[in-house]
Design a protein around this motif. Structure first.
Motif, mmCIF file in Angstrom:
data_model
loop_
_atom_site.group_PDB
_atom_site.id
_atom_site.type_symbol
_atom_site.label_atom_id
_atom_site.label_comp_id
_atom_site.label_asym_id
_atom_site.label_seq_id
_atom_site.Cartn_x
_atom_site.Cartn_y
_atom_site.Cartn_z
ATOM 1 N N ARG A 193 34.034 6.393 5.728
ATOM 2 C CA ARG A 193 34.181 5.646 6.986
ATOM 3 C C ARG A 193 35.169 6.288 7.959
ATOM 4 O O ARG A 193 35.731 5.627 8.820
ATOM 5 C CB ARG A 193 34.544 4.195 6.720
ATOM 6 N N GLU A 194 35.358 7.583 7.806
ATOM 7 C CA GLU A 194 36.253 8.322 8.697
ATOM 8 C C GLU A 194 35.501 8.949 9.865
ATOM 9 O O GLU A 194 36.120 9.508 10.764
ATOM 10 C CB GLU A 194 37.004 9.410 7.914
ATOM 11 N N SER A 195 34.152 8.871 9.840
ATOM 12 C CA SER A 195 33.365 9.425 10.940
ATOM 13 C C SER A 195 31.981 8.783 10.958
ATOM 14 O O SER A 195 31.545 8.183 9.978
ATOM 15 C CB SER A 195 33.235 10.946 10.809
ATOM 16 N N PHE A 196 31.311 8.926 12.108
ATOM 17 C CA PHE A 196 29.918 8.509 12.225
ATOM 18 C C PHE A 196 29.234 9.400 13.247
ATOM 19 O O PHE A 196 29.868 9.957 14.146
ATOM 20 C CB PHE A 196 29.780 7.023 12.586
ATOM 21 N N THR A 197 27.909 9.566 13.088
ATOM 22 C CA THR A 197 27.112 10.387 13.989
ATOM 23 C C THR A 197 26.021 9.520 14.594
ATOM 24 O O THR A 197 25.261 8.869 13.868
ATOM 25 C CB THR A 197 26.487 11.578 13.243
#
Length: 113
Positions: free
Chosen positions: A89-93
């Motif tokens: 949950r440290e990034s999303f695209t």
């Protein structure tokens, strides 16, 4: 003494397990959007079940979001934005979006420290 250790272990276990099951994001996530060779940072702020579009340090557009497994679904104003959320949950695209926001497809947002 044994009861104290067992009790402490139980409390710590409950706190850890409750954090694992959380379906919310918190903090600022920043990505870079390119248009006609110009790059511009974009920040999305998550607080509880609310998401904000941050422009020049100001919260400009507000919406809600939900997490379904590893999919992040944001509704901001009249637009829906879908994204793949990383396991940590440290990034999303962004995978798809409505209207002009569709230009964000492919942009990866990373959580700021």
């Amino acid at each position: 003494m044994k009861k104290l250790i067992i009790g402490l272990f139980t409390v710590v276990s409950l706190v850890v397990l409750s954090a694992c099951g959380s379906n919310t994001l918190n903090g600022d996530y920043t990505g870079t959007f390119s248009l006609l060779g110009m790059e511009s940072p974009i920040t999305m702020r998550f607080d509880g079940d609310t998401v904000y579009d941050i422009q020049e340090g100001e919260e400009t557009n507000t919406g809600t979001y939900e997490i379904d497994d590893d999919e992040l679904i944001m509704t901001i104003d009249e637009y829906t934005v879908n994204a793949d959320l990383s396991d940590d949950r440290e990034s999303f695209t962004v995978t798809s979006a409505d209207g002009l926001v569709a230009m964000l497809s492919g942009v990866t947002f990373t959580k700021e420290d």
